[in-house]
Motif scaffolding. Structure first.
Motif, mmCIF file in Angstrom:
data_model
loop_
_atom_site.group_PDB
_atom_site.id
_atom_site.type_symbol
_atom_site.label_atom_id
_atom_site.label_comp_id
_atom_site.label_asym_id
_atom_site.label_seq_id
_atom_site.Cartn_x
_atom_site.Cartn_y
_atom_site.Cartn_z
ATOM 1 N N LYS A 17 0.551 -1.343 -0.030
ATOM 2 C CA LYS A 17 -0.036 0.433 -0.321
ATOM 3 C C LYS A 17 1.172 1.017 -0.043
ATOM 4 C CE LYS A 17 -4.024 0.210 0.096
ATOM 5 N NZ LYS A 17 -5.207 0.573 -0.325
ATOM 6 N N LEU A 18 2.214 1.211 0.811
ATOM 7 C CA LEU A 18 2.955 2.418 0.365
ATOM 8 C C LEU A 18 3.403 2.750 -0.882
ATOM 9 C CD1 LEU A 18 4.573 1.814 4.342
ATOM 10 C CD2 LEU A 18 2.956 3.649 3.854
ATOM 11 N N GLU A 19 3.891 1.146 -1.147
ATOM 12 C CA GLU A 19 4.301 1.328 -2.589
ATOM 13 C C GLU A 19 3.233 1.882 -3.606
ATOM 14 O OE1 GLU A 19 6.826 -2.110 -2.132
ATOM 15 O OE2 GLU A 19 9.067 -1.411 -2.513
ATOM 16 N N GLY A 20 2.444 1.833 -3.467
ATOM 17 C CA GLY A 20 1.349 1.878 -4.508
ATOM 18 C C GLY A 20 1.347 0.584 -5.703
ATOM 19 N N ALA A 21 1.672 -0.242 -4.844
ATOM 20 C CA ALA A 21 2.038 -1.604 -5.801
ATOM 21 C C ALA A 21 0.775 -1.539 -6.610
ATOM 22 C CB ALA A 21 2.721 -2.947 -4.559
ATOM 23 N N ASP A 22 0.903 -2.728 -8.090
ATOM 24 C CA ASP A 22 -0.068 -3.536 -8.757
ATOM 25 C C ASP A 22 -0.497 -4.645 -8.010
ATOM 26 O OD1 ASP A 22 0.537 -1.974 -10.969
ATOM 27 O OD2 ASP A 22 2.249 -3.671 -11.678
ATOM 28 N N GLY A 23 -2.241 -4.384 -8.182
ATOM 29 C CA GLY A 23 -2.930 -5.500 -7.543
ATOM 30 C C GLY A 23 -3.352 -4.772 -5.881
ATOM 31 N N ILE A 24 -3.112 -3.543 -5.502
ATOM 32 C CA ILE A 24 -3.596 -3.659 -4.530
ATOM 33 C C ILE A 24 -4.973 -3.177 -4.688
ATOM 34 C CG2 ILE A 24 -1.683 -2.861 -3.047
ATOM 35 C CD1 ILE A 24 -2.538 0.343 -3.801
ATOM 36 N N ASP A 25 -5.807 -2.907 -3.788
ATOM 37 C CA ASP A 25 -7.579 -2.361 -3.775
ATOM 38 C C ASP A 25 -7.306 -0.885 -2.846
ATOM 39 O OD1 ASP A 25 -8.570 -4.817 -4.953
ATOM 40 O OD2 ASP A 25 -9.046 -5.703 -2.959
ATOM 41 N N GLY A 26 -8.022 0.168 -3.627
ATOM 42 C CA GLY A 26 -8.077 1.283 -2.386
ATOM 43 C C GLY A 26 -6.700 2.190 -3.072
ATOM 44 N N GLY A 27 -5.838 3.115 -2.519
ATOM 45 C CA GLY A 27 -5.157 4.021 -3.094
ATOM 46 C C GLY A 27 -4.058 3.423 -2.425
ATOM 47 N N SER A 59 8.398 9.097 1.388
ATOM 48 C CA SER A 59 9.867 9.185 0.301
ATOM 49 C C SER A 59 10.922 7.486 0.408
ATOM 50 C CB SER A 59 10.812 9.949 1.250
ATOM 51 O OG SER A 59 11.330 9.578 2.785
ATOM 52 N N ALA A 60 11.361 7.326 -0.060
ATOM 53 C CA ALA A 60 11.994 6.039 -0.458
ATOM 54 C C ALA A 60 12.616 6.141 0.561
ATOM 55 C CB ALA A 60 12.986 6.310 -1.574
ATOM 56 N N THR A 61 13.167 6.643 1.450
ATOM 57 C CA THR A 61 14.052 5.911 2.869
ATOM 58 C C THR A 61 13.235 6.135 3.822
ATOM 59 O OG1 THR A 61 15.128 8.268 2.393
ATOM 60 C CG2 THR A 61 15.162 7.499 4.624
ATOM 61 N N ARG A 62 11.891 6.938 3.894
ATOM 62 C CA ARG A 62 11.057 6.048 4.882
ATOM 63 C C ARG A 62 10.864 4.945 4.407
ATOM 64 N NH1 ARG A 62 11.966 9.251 8.465
ATOM 65 N NH2 ARG A 62 10.477 10.974 8.437
ATOM 66 N N ILE A 63 10.220 5.026 2.920
ATOM 67 C CA ILE A 63 9.520 3.194 2.855
ATOM 68 C C ILE A 63 11.052 1.933 2.906
ATOM 69 C CG2 ILE A 63 8.676 1.869 0.839
ATOM 70 C CD1 ILE A 63 6.956 3.879 -0.443
ATOM 71 N N ALA A 64 11.802 2.637 2.709
ATOM 72 C CA ALA A 64 13.434 1.529 3.407
ATOM 73 C C ALA A 64 13.476 1.175 4.774
ATOM 74 C CB ALA A 64 14.330 2.026 2.538
ATOM 75 N N GLN A 65 12.618 2.600 4.991
ATOM 76 C CA GLN A 65 12.420 1.872 6.700
ATOM 77 C C GLN A 65 11.614 1.062 7.289
ATOM 78 O OE1 GLN A 65 11.887 6.918 7.874
ATOM 79 N NE2 GLN A 65 12.372 5.135 9.916
ATOM 80 N N VAL A 66 10.102 0.927 6.478
ATOM 81 C CA VAL A 66 9.744 0.195 7.296
ATOM 82 C C VAL A 66 9.840 -0.889 6.517
ATOM 83 C CG1 VAL A 66 6.979 0.075 6.507
ATOM 84 C CG2 VAL A 66 7.603 1.836 6.680
ATOM 85 N N ARG A 67 9.943 -0.935 4.754
ATOM 86 C CA ARG A 67 10.965 -2.589 5.017
ATOM 87 C C ARG A 67 11.948 -3.014 5.661
ATOM 88 N NH1 ARG A 67 11.116 -4.836 0.070
ATOM 89 N NH2 ARG A 67 10.373 -3.684 -1.118
ATOM 90 N N ASP A 68 12.570 -2.594 6.096
ATOM 91 C CA ASP A 68 13.753 -3.059 7.153
ATOM 92 C C ASP A 68 13.312 -3.526 8.410
ATOM 93 O OD1 ASP A 68 15.476 -2.029 5.474
ATOM 94 O OD2 ASP A 68 16.515 -0.233 6.403
ATOM 95 N N TRP A 69 12.149 -3.116 8.842
ATOM 96 C CA TRP A 69 11.900 -3.066 9.958
ATOM 97 C C TRP A 69 11.690 -4.753 9.716
ATOM 98 C CZ3 TRP A 69 6.207 -3.031 11.116
ATOM 99 C CH2 TRP A 69 5.563 -3.311 12.695
ATOM 100 N N ILE A 70 10.167 -4.684 8.756
ATOM 101 C CA ILE A 70 9.631 -6.085 8.325
ATOM 102 C C ILE A 70 10.323 -7.196 8.161
ATOM 103 C CG2 ILE A 70 7.881 -6.921 7.042
ATOM 104 C CD1 ILE A 70 6.590 -4.817 6.652
ATOM 105 N N GLU A 71 12.032 -6.502 7.597
ATOM 106 C CA GLU A 71 12.783 -7.777 6.792
ATOM 107 C C GLU A 71 13.623 -8.573 8.307
ATOM 108 O OE1 GLU A 71 14.601 -7.826 2.920
ATOM 109 O OE2 GLU A 71 15.408 -5.896 4.255
#
Ligand code: HEC
Length: 269
Positions: free
Chosen positions: A113-123, A133-145
């Motif tokens: 949802k943060l990346e607006g990837a293909d296949g999501i519902d809604g916005g 920002s890419a940095t913020r999204i990377a923060q989320v990705r790192d935490w999940i990883e």
């Protein structure tokens, strides 16, 4: 042991604690520093949920994802709520996908949802605003990883603010990264005044405690009628009493990532 009037402010409910100036604290869950006198913020541990909460969820997402009417029931308005409604929880829009699958960012609907990837519902989120920002999204990705850890965030107050410098009653707000238990509160907090080079324990009439959302501890205090050079706030002093979270774990006061340890905040005059 001293007795303090403990007045609990349950989530969103203001009771008559004479709290006075609480403005600015509730909108984004971030303490404000009205008059520039407090500050002294300790930044959250990098890569932690506490940091995501402080940098992203509270200031941006909680504008909508808050309270009982949060979209899809996804509450991002406190660290505990974010954890509870994200990690290993199915998406409301795509129930076969987890919002956060620990260790697997690609499989996590939150990231899609943060990346607006293909296949999501809604916005794309944040809805109707510029994407993170890419940095913020990377923060989320790192935490999940990293396995989307709940622990290891340092449970000491993540920030401190002072209000009401002009008025009779002053308020110091300590914001914790985990919800704390009200039972341990009155014993685990001490206020001292510094007078003539000595440290004097404040009397019960000189302060009161209130807890809001489990994570914000407010110390309402009055200056004594004798001259003081500083006020000191001590939490989790192992020699006195430790502060517990709602799972009855001792807090990490000194941010060394292990339980226990004293937290101290001092205001000089
Ligand atoms: C302006 C209001 C608004 C803001 C700000 C906002 N959201 Fe949303 N969010 C919504 C609405 C409404 C939906 C449901 C409709 C949609 O997905 O477009 C939603 C849906 C979601 C979903 C899907 C939930 C599910 O269970 O399927 C996620 C994940 C999400 N938001 C995360 C976030 C994050 C993270 C932020 C902050 C970066 C954020 N949102 C900011 C309004 C908002």
């Amino acid at each position: 042991m001293k007795r303090v009037s403990l007045c609990l402010l349950l989530a969103g409910l203001l009771t008559g604690c004479g709290a006075g100036s609480g403005e600015g604290l509730d909108e984004q869950g971030l303490p404000s520093d009205d008059n520039g006198t407090g500050g002294n913020d300790t930044p959250p541990v990098p890569g932690s949920l506490a940091q995501l909460q402080a940098d992203i969820f509270s200031p941006i997402c909680a504008q909508c994802h808050t309270g009982g009417a949060a979209p899809e029931g996804l509450r991002l308005d406190s660290e505990q709520n974010s954890y509870d409604s994200l990690v290993n929880q199915p998406s409301g829009q795509q129930p076969s996908v987890l919002r956060v699958a620990p260790g697997d960012p690609e499989a996590s609907y939150l990231l899609r949802k943060l990346e607006g990837a293909d296949g999501i519902d809604g916005g794309q989120m944040p809805l109707g605003m510029s994407p993170l920002s890419a940095t913020r999204i990377a923060q989320v990705r790192d935490w999940i990883e990293n396995g989307a850890p709940r622990e290891g965030v340092g449970d000491a107050p993540t920030s401190v603010s002072l209000q009401g410098h002009q008025s009779e009653q002053r308020v110091v707000t300590l914001r914790f990264s985990r919800a704390i238990s009200s039972e341990s509160l009155s014993d685990a907090v001490q206020v001292y005044f510094h007078r003539d080079g000595q440290r004097v324990l404040a009397s019960p009439e000189q302060y009161a405690l209130s807890l809001q959302d489990g994570q914000q501890l407010r110390i309402h205090w009055y200056l004594p009628d004798y001259p003081v050079t500083a006020a000191e706030f001590v939490v989790n002093d192992p020699a006195v009493a430790t502060l517990l979270d709602q799972q009855h774990r001792v807090l990490d006061g000194d941010r060394d990532r292990t339980e226990g340890g004293l937290f101290r905040h001092e205001i000089s005059f």
